[in-house]
Design a protein around this motif. Structure first.
Motif, short mmCIF file in Angstrom:
data_model
loop_
_atom_site.label_atom_id
_atom_site.label_comp_id
_atom_site.label_asym_id
_atom_site.label_seq_id
_atom_site.Cartn_x
_atom_site.Cartn_y
_atom_site.Cartn_z
N LYS A 137 0.72 -1.19 0.06
CA LYS A 137 0.19 0.11 0.07
C LYS A 137 0.91 1.32 0.03
CE LYS A 137 -3.88 -1.99 2.60
NZ LYS A 137 -4.70 -1.99 3.65
N TYR A 138 1.99 1.09 0.42
CA TYR A 138 2.84 2.65 0.66
C TYR A 138 4.34 2.20 0.26
CZ TYR A 138 -0.91 3.75 3.99
OH TYR A 138 -2.38 3.88 4.38
N VAL A 139 4.93 3.48 0.01
CA VAL A 139 6.48 3.54 -0.37
C VAL A 139 6.98 4.41 0.88
CG1 VAL A 139 8.03 4.46 -1.80
CG2 VAL A 139 5.97 3.40 -2.88
N VAL A 140 8.23 3.90 1.27
CA VAL A 140 8.82 4.59 2.20
C VAL A 140 10.14 4.90 1.62
CG1 VAL A 140 9.82 4.43 4.45
CG2 VAL A 140 7.84 3.11 4.08
N VAL A 141 10.60 6.19 1.82
CA VAL A 141 11.88 6.57 1.37
C VAL A 141 12.75 7.29 2.56
CG1 VAL A 141 12.90 8.32 -0.04
CG2 VAL A 141 11.06 7.15 -1.15
N ILE A 142 13.71 7.17 2.82
CA ILE A 142 14.41 7.92 3.67
C ILE A 142 15.04 9.11 3.20
CG2 ILE A 142 16.80 7.86 5.11
CD1 ILE A 142 16.30 4.67 5.54
N VAL A 143 14.74 10.12 3.89
CA VAL A 143 15.28 11.53 3.33
C VAL A 143 16.56 12.12 3.95
CG1 VAL A 143 12.87 12.13 2.43
CG2 VAL A 143 13.61 12.58 4.77
N SER A 144 16.61 11.55 5.28
CA SER A 144 18.03 11.90 6.09
C SER A 144 17.93 11.25 7.16
CB SER A 144 17.72 13.33 6.44
OG SER A 144 16.92 13.88 7.31
N SER A 145 19.06 11.17 7.53
CA SER A 145 19.55 10.54 9.00
C SER A 145 20.80 10.94 9.78
CB SER A 145 19.60 8.90 8.75
OG SER A 145 20.83 8.62 7.77
N PHE A 146 20.85 10.77 10.93
CA PHE A 146 22.13 11.07 11.60
C PHE A 146 22.13 10.32 13.12
CE2 PHE A 146 19.22 13.94 13.49
CZ PHE A 146 19.45 14.13 14.94
N TYR A 147 23.22 10.03 13.49
CA TYR A 147 23.75 9.15 14.68
C TYR A 147 24.21 10.17 15.80
CZ TYR A 147 25.54 5.64 17.72
OH TYR A 147 25.66 4.75 18.87
N ASN A 148 23.86 10.24 17.01
CA ASN A 148 24.13 11.20 17.94
C ASN A 148 25.49 11.21 18.64
OD1 ASN A 148 23.29 9.32 19.71
ND2 ASN A 148 22.14 10.91 20.95
N GLN A 149 26.31 10.17 18.43
CA GLN A 149 27.41 9.92 19.30
C GLN A 149 28.66 9.98 18.48
OE1 GLN A 149 27.50 9.90 22.49
NE2 GLN A 149 25.35 9.27 23.07
N ARG A 150 29.85 10.40 19.22
CA ARG A 150 30.98 10.33 18.57
C ARG A 150 31.53 8.81 18.27
NH1 ARG A 150 34.46 14.77 18.85
NH2 ARG A 150 36.23 13.36 19.05
N LEU A 151 32.30 8.80 17.30
CA LEU A 151 32.47 7.33 16.83
C LEU A 151 33.97 7.25 16.73
CD1 LEU A 151 29.98 6.65 13.99
CD2 LEU A 151 30.12 6.02 16.26
N GLN A 152 34.53 5.84 16.82
CA GLN A 152 35.98 5.60 16.61
C GLN A 152 36.24 4.71 15.58
OE1 GLN A 152 37.78 3.99 20.29
NE2 GLN A 152 39.33 2.89 19.11
N LEU A 153 37.12 5.10 14.70
CA LEU A 153 37.46 4.55 13.52
C LEU A 153 38.15 3.40 13.87
CD1 LEU A 153 38.15 7.52 11.12
CD2 LEU A 153 35.95 5.91 11.23
N ASN A 154 37.98 1.83 13.03
CA ASN A 154 38.87 0.92 13.30
C ASN A 154 39.72 0.77 12.15
OD1 ASN A 154 37.25 0.28 15.39
ND2 ASN A 154 35.52 -0.72 14.39
N GLY A 155 40.81 1.32 12.19
CA GLY A 155 41.73 1.06 11.05
C GLY A 155 41.59 1.73 9.91
N SER A 156 40.91 2.82 9.86
CA SER A 156 40.56 3.45 8.43
C SER A 156 40.62 4.92 8.93
CB SER A 156 39.14 3.28 8.03
OG SER A 156 38.98 3.74 6.72
N ASP A 157 40.69 6.13 7.78
CA ASP A 157 40.88 7.15 8.06
C ASP A 157 39.35 7.85 7.68
OD1 ASP A 157 43.34 7.34 8.14
OD2 ASP A 157 43.83 7.47 6.01
N TYR A 158 38.50 7.20 7.46
CA TYR A 158 37.05 7.61 7.20
C TYR A 158 35.84 6.63 7.32
CZ TYR A 158 37.87 6.36 2.43
OH TYR A 158 37.89 5.46 1.24
#
Length: 203
Positions: free
Chosen positions: A112-133
């Motif tokens: 019956k419906y279509v769902v589209v994500i228009v934006s998203s964000f995570y609210n905590q600082r993250l630590q990278l695992n062996g990568s620059d980004y």
């Protein structure tokens, strides 16, 4: 015979119609416009509106739609109980497993419906695992007849396991009769970074 039939038709119309200073009214004694009908009207063929008045900014908008019984109905978006052409819904997913939402079932019927994500964000600082980004992603997909959401920061995790993270996923939801679902298009890029569809999906 034709004259008698025509005379009877005019007599019946005259019994129903009232003639006022502003126009003709059917089932009303005080027509407010050139023609006002108080009741149902059946139109077999085209109904053309010549030069309708434009809507101004801030004026409530009403859409005219035809339902599955061919009846014309008003869709007044300014009424709180009225259905909308589309719905904006924010899903706040808290206390997730680190920064990862593997599968969240919205319980929205995909037939019956279509769902589209228009934006998203995570609210905590993250630590990278062996990568620059880390490039985040969020997507909507169909599983078991309903729409599901997934979101993640690959190659990253919360700086501390004690942190309680929160994903905010903003979605646009609209009915299937307002959209057309095309089949997937597979294009061989032949090892290049640029390409083109063979034909546009819409003209």
């Amino acid at each position: 015979m034709k004259k008698i039939t025509f005379f009877l038709w005019l007599s019946m119309l005259g019994a129903l119609a009232s003639y006022g200073q502003n126009g003709v009214g059917i089932n009303t004694n005080n027509p407010r416009t050139t023609l006002e009908v108080n009741g149902s009207v059946t139109v077999n063929g085209q109904l053309l509106l010549d030069n309708p008045r434009n809507i101004t900014d801030g004026e409530p908008s009403t859409f005219v739609v035809q339902d599955n019984t061919n009846q014309v109905r008003a869709l007044n978006l300014s009424t709180p109980t009225s259905p909308g052409l589309g719905y904006l819904q924010t899903y706040i997913l808290t206390n997730t497993g680190l920064d990862f939402v593997r599968d969240f079932d919205t319980q929205i019927d995909a037939s019956k419906y279509v769902v589209v994500i228009v934006s998203s964000f995570y609210n905590q600082r993250l630590q990278l695992n062996g990568s620059d980004y880390s490039i985040p992603y969020a997507s909507a997909f169909v599983s078991g007849g309903t729409w599901h959401l997934t979101a993640n920061y690959p190659i990253a995790r919360d700086e501390s396991a004690s942190l309680i993270g929160e994903w905010n996923i903003n979605t646009l939801i609209f009915t299937n009769n307002l959209s057309k679902q095309y089949t997937s298009m597979t294009v061989d890029m032949t090892g290049n970074t640029t390409g083109s569809a063979v034909n546009p999906i819409v003209d």
